[in-house]
Design a protein around this motif. Structure first.
Motif, PDB file in Angstrom:
ATOM      1  N   ALA A   1      46.666  45.084  47.903  1.00 56.30           N
ATOM      2  CA  ALA A   1      47.721  45.156  46.891  1.00 56.30           C
ATOM      3  C   ALA A   1      47.210  44.641  45.543  1.00 56.30           C
ATOM      4  O   ALA A   1      47.489  45.237  44.491  1.00 56.30           O
ATOM      5  CB  ALA A   1      48.932  44.350  47.343  1.00 56.30           C
TER       6      ALA A   1
ATOM      7  N   PHE B   1      56.464  42.010  44.070  1.00 61.16           N
ATOM      8  CA  PHE B   1      56.799  42.552  45.384  1.00 61.16           C
ATOM      9  C   PHE B   1      58.228  42.172  45.742  1.00 61.16           C
ATOM     10  O   PHE B   1      58.812  41.254  45.176  1.00 61.16           O
ATOM     11  CB  PHE B   1      55.841  42.025  46.459  1.00 61.16           C
ATOM     12  CG  PHE B   1      56.056  40.573  46.807  1.00 61.16           C
ATOM     13  CD1 PHE B   1      56.857  40.207  47.882  1.00 61.16           C
ATOM     14  CD2 PHE B   1      55.459  39.562  46.054  1.00 61.16           C
ATOM     15  CE1 PHE B   1      57.074  38.867  48.202  1.00 61.16           C
ATOM     16  CE2 PHE B   1      55.656  38.225  46.358  1.00 61.16           C
ATOM     17  CZ  PHE B   1      56.473  37.874  47.433  1.00 61.16           C
TER      18      PHE B   1
ATOM     19  N   GLY C   1      53.534  50.524  46.048  1.00 64.86           N
ATOM     20  CA  GLY C   1      52.639  50.419  47.198  1.00 64.86           C
ATOM     21  C   GLY C   1      53.358  49.980  48.465  1.00 64.86           C
ATOM     22  O   GLY C   1      54.256  49.130  48.427  1.00 64.86           O
TER      23      GLY C   1
ATOM     24  N   ARG D   1      46.911  46.842  42.175  1.00 63.87           N
ATOM     25  CA  ARG D   1      47.601  46.367  40.982  1.00 63.87           C
ATOM     26  C   ARG D   1      46.645  46.289  39.791  1.00 63.87           C
ATOM     27  O   ARG D   1      46.960  46.755  38.690  1.00 63.87           O
ATOM     28  CB  ARG D   1      48.213  44.989  41.271  1.00 63.87           C
ATOM     29  CG  ARG D   1      48.788  44.277  40.071  1.00 63.87           C
ATOM     30  CD  ARG D   1      50.040  44.921  39.577  1.00 63.87           C
ATOM     31  NE  ARG D   1      50.615  44.145  38.475  1.00 63.87           N
ATOM     32  CZ  ARG D   1      51.517  44.596  37.644  1.00 63.87           C
ATOM     33  NH1 ARG D   1      51.978  45.815  37.786  1.00 63.87           N
ATOM     34  NH2 ARG D   1      51.989  43.834  36.681  1.00 63.87           N
TER      35      ARG D   1
ATOM     36  N   PHE E   1      54.952  46.240  45.047  1.00 62.22           N
ATOM     37  CA  PHE E   1      54.748  46.470  46.470  1.00 62.22           C
ATOM     38  C   PHE E   1      55.966  46.031  47.278  1.00 62.22           C
ATOM     39  O   PHE E   1      56.734  45.166  46.852  1.00 62.22           O
ATOM     40  CB  PHE E   1      53.498  45.721  46.945  1.00 62.22           C
ATOM     41  CG  PHE E   1      52.244  46.207  46.278  1.00 62.22           C
ATOM     42  CD1 PHE E   1      51.462  47.174  46.872  1.00 62.22           C
ATOM     43  CD2 PHE E   1      51.887  45.733  45.023  1.00 62.22           C
ATOM     44  CE1 PHE E   1      50.331  47.655  46.232  1.00 62.22           C
ATOM     45  CE2 PHE E   1      50.759  46.207  44.372  1.00 62.22           C
ATOM     46  CZ  PHE E   1      49.979  47.177  44.979  1.00 62.22           C
TER      47      PHE E   1
ATOM     48  N   GLU F   1      46.118  43.211  53.588  1.00 57.13           N
ATOM     49  CA  GLU F   1      47.188  43.884  52.849  1.00 57.13           C
ATOM     50  C   GLU F   1      47.362  43.260  51.463  1.00 57.13           C
ATOM     51  O   GLU F   1      47.491  43.975  50.462  1.00 57.13           O
ATOM     52  CB  GLU F   1      48.497  43.798  53.622  1.00 57.13           C
ATOM     53  CG  GLU F   1      49.672  44.438  52.921  1.00 57.13           C
ATOM     54  CD  GLU F   1      50.960  44.330  53.714  1.00 57.13           C
ATOM     55  OE1 GLU F   1      52.020  44.731  53.181  1.00 57.13           O
ATOM     56  OE2 GLU F   1      50.927  43.841  54.870  1.00 57.13           O
TER      57      GLU F   1
END
Length: 362
Positions: A124, A158, A76, A128, A136, A120
């Protein structure tokens, strides 16, 4: 005494994984482990589960497996519009580099939008949970950015391009050594004979802008040029118009700079415009060095600091893939979780805008 088999379980035409688990007297996860990670299951349990898989005629749901496999190959990434007034953005190069690095590892980018950092992180987490993406990438991380902490709290894998001012040992990041870039530009100009070296940058408070300004300042001090340059530091928004206006302010000083280092190529183009309108020949009367080495810099023969964006993209992707592949393993606590940190060196590309010696009479 051998364990007796449990009574047959009435199943539909296509028995499910749960049917196998009930018949074998084990959990659903144990059946899944037998199918996908048999080494985790004791031999006698594995044999019993395999017996009931065969007896019931269970066939794994290949469609669901394919969906899970595809989701695990999605990364992502929140996209943002180009800043108004900017000629080009390093974001485009990074996005391409990231996509190329992902493709090489059979992964692909899932692009999404969000109004702000909080949105954001929430998006995310939803992606997920739904299996839409395995991990991400954070871009344009600021000094007090709340996104790393938010994603850590949500358990979302991330990697960040850039880093916050605090807590960088808690998450994985890759960054470019911005102070080293502007310092290299100053060193280059000093070696060409310049002593009044100005700086055109962003207002204080922007992480990248502050670090680039710090590199200029540190190099000026190291070369003993603080007295000559202390009044040649101007800041404003990242646009050609602002760069032109700030350059006018520098050129109007009683002792104007013979060289200018800028925080971006966009600002450098503004300085070039101002110098030409002032009647100066860039490269002879005044030297200019930008930052980011955009295609615009090459087209205008502008010296610029090049970020190793392709290398950044590869490091970000490889680090994230390592993190997502380790999710199934037991997770350490947040206080002991290891981080991955990579600080990459930029490179000064010298072109005609700064290659000549400093003017003798300015």
């Amino acid at each position: 005494m051998a364990e007796q088999e449990r009574p047959d379980v009435a199943t539909a035409v296509q028995p499910t994984l749960v049917d196998v688990a009930v018949a074998a007297g084990v959990s659903r996860q144990t059946v899944s482990n037998v199918l996908h990670a048999p080494g985790r299951v004791r031999a006698e349990t594995r044999e019993r589960v395999e017996h009931f898989i065969a007896k019931l005629g269970y066939q794994p749901n290949r469609v669901a497996q394919d969906l899970r496999a595809n989701a695990s190959r999605m990364i992502g990434y929140r996209i943002r519009p180009l800043a108004p007034g900017a000629l080009a953005s390093i974001h485009d190069r990074f996005l391409h580099a990231l996509a190329e690095a992902g493709r090489a590892a059979d992964h692909h980018l899932l692009l999404f939008t969000a109004d702000d950092g909080r949105a954001e992180a929430e998006a995310a987490a939803r992606l997920r949970r739904s299996g839409g993406a395995a991990g991400f990438v954070l871009y344009d991380v600021t000094a007090d950015d709340a996104r790393p902490d938010a994603l850590l709290g949500l358990g979302v894998p991330f990697v960040a391009f850039g880093r916050t001012a605090q807590g960088t040992d808690r998450y994985a990041w890759v960054d470019v050594d911005n102070p080293a870039g502007t310092a290299a530009a100053v060193d280059h100009l000093v070696h060409r004979g310049h002593r009044r070296i100005g700086y055109v940058g962003w207002p204080a408070g922007d992480t990248v802008g502050d670090r680039r300004a710090q590199g200029w300042q540190a190099a000026i001090e190291r070369h003993g040029l603080t007295a000559e340059c202390r009044s040649l530091d101007v800041r404003g928004e990242d646009s050609v118009t602002a760069g032109t206006q700030m350059a006018y302010a520098l050129l109007a000083r009683p002792e104007p700079p013979t060289a200018v280092v800028t925080a971006t190529d966009t600002l450098a183009v503004g300085v070039l415009r101002a110098a030409q309108q002032w009647g100066l020949e860039v490269g002879r009367d005044i030297a200019v060095v930008g930052f980011d080495d955009t295609p615009t810099a090459a087209a205008l023969d502008l010296s610029s600091v090049r970020q190793p964006i392709e290398l950044v993209g590869r490091h970000v992707m490889s680090t994230l893939l390592d993190a997502t592949s380790a999710v199934a393993r037991p997770r350490p606590s947040a206080s002991t979780a290891p981080s991955t940190e990579r600080l990459l060196a930029p490179r000064l590309i010298i072109r005609s805008s700064s290659a000549s010696p400093a003017p003798a009479h300015r």
